[in-house]
Design a protein around this motif. Structure first.
Motif, PDB file in Angstrom:
ATOM      1  N   LEU A  94      -8.684  19.500 -37.101  1.00 15.55           N
ATOM      2  CA  LEU A  94     -10.023  19.222 -37.623  1.00 15.55           C
ATOM      3  C   LEU A  94      -9.999  18.087 -38.642  1.00 15.55           C
ATOM      4  N   GLN A  95      -8.976  18.086 -39.474  1.00 20.84           N
ATOM      5  CA  GLN A  95      -8.871  17.026 -40.463  1.00 20.84           C
ATOM      6  C   GLN A  95      -8.712  15.672 -39.788  1.00 20.84           C
ATOM      7  N   SER A  96      -7.925  15.678 -38.713  1.00 21.82           N
ATOM      8  CA  SER A  96      -7.756  14.438 -37.955  1.00 21.82           C
ATOM      9  C   SER A  96      -9.087  13.982 -37.355  1.00 21.82           C
ATOM     10  N   GLN A  97      -9.863  14.956 -36.823  1.00 21.23           N
ATOM     11  CA  GLN A  97     -11.169  14.612 -36.266  1.00 21.23           C
ATOM     12  C   GLN A  97     -12.124  14.121 -37.352  1.00 21.23           C
ATOM     13  N   ILE A  98     -12.062  14.772 -38.516  1.00 22.09           N
ATOM     14  CA  ILE A  98     -12.925  14.351 -39.626  1.00 22.09           C
ATOM     15  C   ILE A  98     -12.586  12.929 -40.049  1.00 22.09           C
ATOM     16  N   ASP A  99     -11.289  12.645 -40.076  1.00 22.82           N
ATOM     17  CA  ASP A  99     -10.873  11.300 -40.468  1.00 22.82           C
ATOM     18  C   ASP A  99     -11.375  10.240 -39.489  1.00 22.82           C
ATOM     19  N   SER A 100     -11.545  10.680 -38.215  1.00 22.14           N
ATOM     20  CA  SER A 100     -11.985   9.709 -37.203  1.00 22.14           C
ATOM     21  C   SER A 100     -13.511   9.597 -37.111  1.00 22.14           C
ATOM     22  N   ILE A 101     -14.231  10.488 -37.835  1.00 19.82           N
ATOM     23  CA  ILE A 101     -15.694  10.468 -37.755  1.00 19.82           C
ATOM     24  C   ILE A 101     -16.257   9.145 -38.251  1.00 19.82           C
ATOM     25  N   GLU A 102     -15.702   8.651 -39.365  1.00 16.23           N
ATOM     26  CA  GLU A 102     -16.207   7.394 -39.917  1.00 16.23           C
ATOM     27  C   GLU A 102     -16.062   6.256 -38.916  1.00 16.23           C
ATOM     28  N   ASP A 103     -14.916   6.251 -38.218  1.00 14.68           N
ATOM     29  CA  ASP A 103     -14.736   5.214 -37.201  1.00 14.68           C
ATOM     30  C   ASP A 103     -15.750   5.378 -36.075  1.00 14.68           C
ATOM     31  N   THR A 104     -16.024   6.660 -35.728  1.00 14.08           N
ATOM     32  CA  THR A 104     -17.018   6.909 -34.678  1.00 14.08           C
ATOM     33  C   THR A 104     -18.404   6.453 -35.115  1.00 14.08           C
ATOM     34  N   LYS A 105     -18.745   6.750 -36.366  1.00 17.11           N
ATOM     35  CA  LYS A 105     -20.049   6.334 -36.889  1.00 17.11           C
ATOM     36  C   LYS A 105     -20.205   4.818 -36.830  1.00 17.11           C
ATOM     37  N   LYS A 106     -19.130   4.121 -37.119  1.00 19.47           N
ATOM     38  CA  LYS A 106     -19.198   2.663 -37.132  1.00 19.47           C
ATOM     39  C   LYS A 106     -19.573   2.113 -35.760  1.00 19.47           C
ATOM     40  N   GLY A 107     -19.205   2.859 -34.704  1.00 24.00           N
ATOM     41  CA  GLY A 107     -19.566   2.421 -33.365  1.00 24.00           C
ATOM     42  C   GLY A 107     -20.895   2.966 -32.889  1.00 24.00           C
ATOM     43  N   VAL A 108     -21.229   4.228 -33.297  1.00 23.84           N
ATOM     44  CA  VAL A 108     -22.442   4.887 -32.806  1.00 23.84           C
ATOM     45  C   VAL A 108     -23.695   4.329 -33.464  1.00 23.84           C
ATOM     46  N   VAL A 109     -23.659   4.100 -34.760  1.00 23.07           N
ATOM     47  CA  VAL A 109     -24.858   3.658 -35.476  1.00 23.07           C
ATOM     48  C   VAL A 109     -25.380   2.326 -34.936  1.00 23.07           C
ATOM     49  N   PRO A 110     -24.547   1.297 -34.781  1.00 18.81           N
ATOM     50  CA  PRO A 110     -25.066   0.055 -34.172  1.00 18.81           C
ATOM     51  C   PRO A 110     -25.597   0.273 -32.763  1.00 18.81           C
ATOM     52  N   LEU A 111     -24.934   1.161 -32.012  1.00 17.65           N
ATOM     53  CA  LEU A 111     -25.394   1.454 -30.657  1.00 17.65           C
ATOM     54  C   LEU A 111     -26.797   2.034 -30.675  1.00 17.65           C
ATOM     55  N   MET A 112     -27.094   2.920 -31.618  1.00 20.55           N
ATOM     56  CA  MET A 112     -28.429   3.519 -31.694  1.00 20.55           C
ATOM     57  C   MET A 112     -29.497   2.471 -32.009  1.00 20.55           C
ATOM     58  N   TYR A 113     -29.167   1.540 -32.899  1.00 24.06           N
ATOM     59  CA  TYR A 113     -30.132   0.477 -33.203  1.00 24.06           C
ATOM     60  C   TYR A 113     -30.397  -0.376 -31.968  1.00 24.06           C
ATOM     61  N   LYS A 114     -29.357  -0.660 -31.206  1.00 28.06           N
ATOM     62  CA  LYS A 114     -29.543  -1.439 -29.974  1.00 28.06           C
ATOM     63  C   LYS A 114     -30.382  -0.664 -28.963  1.00 28.06           C
ATOM     64  N   MET A 115     -30.152   0.662 -28.884  1.00 26.27           N
ATOM     65  CA  MET A 115     -30.930   1.491 -27.960  1.00 26.27           C
ATOM     66  C   MET A 115     -32.402   1.499 -28.362  1.00 26.27           C
ATOM     67  N   LEU A 116     -32.682   1.557 -29.659  1.00 27.60           N
ATOM     68  CA  LEU A 116     -34.077   1.537 -30.119  1.00 27.60           C
ATOM     69  C   LEU A 116     -34.731   0.186 -29.828  1.00 27.60           C
ATOM     70  N   ASP A 117     -33.979  -0.886 -30.029  1.00 29.29           N
ATOM     71  CA  ASP A 117     -34.527  -2.215 -29.720  1.00 29.29           C
ATOM     72  C   ASP A 117     -34.864  -2.331 -28.234  1.00 29.29           C
ATOM     73  N   SER A 118     -33.943  -1.819 -27.398  1.00 28.92           N
ATOM     74  CA  SER A 118     -34.183  -1.887 -25.944  1.00 28.92           C
ATOM     75  C   SER A 118     -35.372  -1.033 -25.549  1.00 28.92           C
ATOM     76  N   LEU A 119     -35.493   0.145 -26.186  1.00 24.79           N
ATOM     77  CA  LEU A 119     -36.602   1.040 -25.867  1.00 24.79           C
ATOM     78  C   LEU A 119     -37.935   0.418 -26.280  1.00 24.79           C
ATOM     79  N   GLU A 120     -37.950  -0.197 -27.434  1.00 32.19           N
ATOM     80  CA  GLU A 120     -39.169  -0.827 -27.921  1.00 32.19           C
ATOM     81  C   GLU A 120     -39.587  -1.971 -26.993  1.00 32.19           C
ATOM     82  N   LYS A 121     -38.632  -2.767 -26.549  1.00 31.55           N
ATOM     83  CA  LYS A 121     -38.936  -3.866 -25.634  1.00 31.55           C
ATOM     84  C   LYS A 121     -39.406  -3.335 -24.283  1.00 31.55           C
ATOM     85  N   PHE A 122     -38.794  -2.241 -23.830  1.00 31.81           N
ATOM     86  CA  PHE A 122     -39.196  -1.645 -22.555  1.00 31.81           C
ATOM     87  C   PHE A 122     -40.647  -1.180 -22.607  1.00 31.81           C
ATOM     88  N   ILE A 123     -41.049  -0.563 -23.716  1.00 31.60           N
ATOM     89  CA  ILE A 123     -42.427  -0.085 -23.861  1.00 31.60           C
ATOM     90  C   ILE A 123     -43.405  -1.253 -23.816  1.00 31.60           C
TER      91      ILE A 123
END
Length: 253
Positions: A94-123
Motif C-alpha cells: 500500500l505504501q508503494s501504491q501511495i507513493d505512486s499516486i502522485e505520479d498517477t495524478k500528474k498524468g490523470v489531471v492533465p488528461l481530465m482537462y483535455k477530456m473536458l476541452d474535447s467534450l466542450e468542443k464536441f457540444i
C-alpha cells in the motif's frame, strides 16, 4: 512347727507358680498396645500417602493443563505472527501504491482537462440537444477540478459520467421545451439522427440542419408527424413508425 513350715512352703510354691502367669498377661497386653499403635500409625501414614497421591494427581492435571495452554498459546502466537507478517507486506504494498499516486495524478489531471476541452468542443459542433444543460454540466466539472476537498478519483468519475451522458443522447428519444427565435417550442430529438421543433399551437415545425448550423422551417404536411413524435417522446402514445425529415451527412469530395 513342722506344719507351719509346710504351709509356708506350700504358699511359696503357689506364688512361684502364679508369678509367670501374671508377667505373661502384661506382655500380651503390651503387645496388643504396640500392635494398635502400629496399626494407628499405619492408618495415619496411609492417609498421608493418599493425601499426597491426590495432591500429585491434581498437580499432574494442572501441569498437563499448563502444557496444553502453552501449546495452544504457541500455535496462536505463530498464527498471529503470520498475520503480522502478511499485514506488513500489505502495508509495504500500500505504501508503494501511495507513493505512486502522485505520479498517477500528474498524468490523470492533465488528461481530465483535455477530456473536458474535447467534450466542450464536441457540444459546440453537435446538434443542439439541450445545449444549456450540457454546457452547464461541463462548467460544473471545471469548477470541481479546482475544489481542494474533491478527490482526483471523484473528479475523474464526474468526467466519465459526463461522457456517458453524451453517449446516451445518441440512442435516446426525448422531448423538452426550449426557445427558437424567441418563440417557446417543444423540441424532440431522435438520437442524433434528427432534432425537431414545433410551436405550442402545433401550426409550425422546424428541423435542425447541422451542416448549415440553422433551423429549417418544414411544410405543413410535417406538422402532424412532428406532433406525433413529440407525444411518443413524452410517452403519451405508443411508439410507431413515422416519416420525419432527416439531413444526410455531407459526403467527402
Amino acid at each position: 512347727m513342722i506344719k507351719s513350715k509346710k504351709l509356708a512352703s506350700a504358699i511359696a510354691v503357689a506364688c512361684a507358680m502364679s508369678l509367670p502367669t501374671v508377667v505373661s498377661a502384661d506382655q500380651v497386653e503390651n503387645l496388643h498396645k504396640e500392635e494398635r499403635a502400629i496399626h494407628d500409625a499405619a492408618v495415619k501414614s496411609q492417609k498421608r500417602v493418599d493425601s499426597y497421591f491426590e495432591q500429585s494427581i491434581d498437580l499432574l492435571s494442572e501441569y498437563r493443563q499448563v502444557v496444553d495452554e502453552t501449546d495452544n498459546l504457541r500455535l496462536y502466537n505463530d498464527h498471529v505472527q503470520k498475520l503480522v507478517n502478511n499485514q506488513e507486506r500489505l502495508i509495504g504494498s500500500l505504501q508503494s501504491q501511495i507513493d505512486s499516486i502522485e505520479d498517477t495524478k500528474k498524468g490523470v489531471v492533465p488528461l481530465m482537462y483535455k477530456m473536458l476541452d474535447s467534450l466542450e468542443k464536441f457540444i459546440q459542433l453537435d446538434i443542439p440537444i439541450e445545449v444549456e444543460a450540457r454546457t452547464k454540466r461541463v462548467e460544473r466539472i471545471r469548477e470541481l477540478m479546482g475544489e481542494p476537498n474533491i478527490t482526483t478519483s471523484e473528479r475523474y468519475r464526474q468526467v466519465l459520467e459526463a461522457y456517458q451522458i453524451e453517449n446516451d443522447y445518441g440512442s435516446a428519444m426525448s422531448a423538452y421545451q426550449g426557445k427558437l427565435n424567441d418563440i417557446t417550442v417543444d423540441m424532440v430529438h431522435i438520437g442524433r439522427v434528427a432534432l425537431l421543433a414545433q410551436s405550442l399551437d402545433l401550426k409550425n415545425s422546424w428541423v435542425w440542419d447541422n451542416n448549415a448550423r440553422d433551423w429549417v422551417k418544414l411544410g405543413e404536411e410535417y406538422n402532424k408527424p412532428v406532433t406525433k413524435v413529440i407525444r411518443m417522446a413524452k410517452k403519451q402514445i405508443a411508439p410507431d413508425l413515422l416519416e420525419v425529415p432527416v439531413f444526410a451527412a455531407e459526403s467527402a469530395e
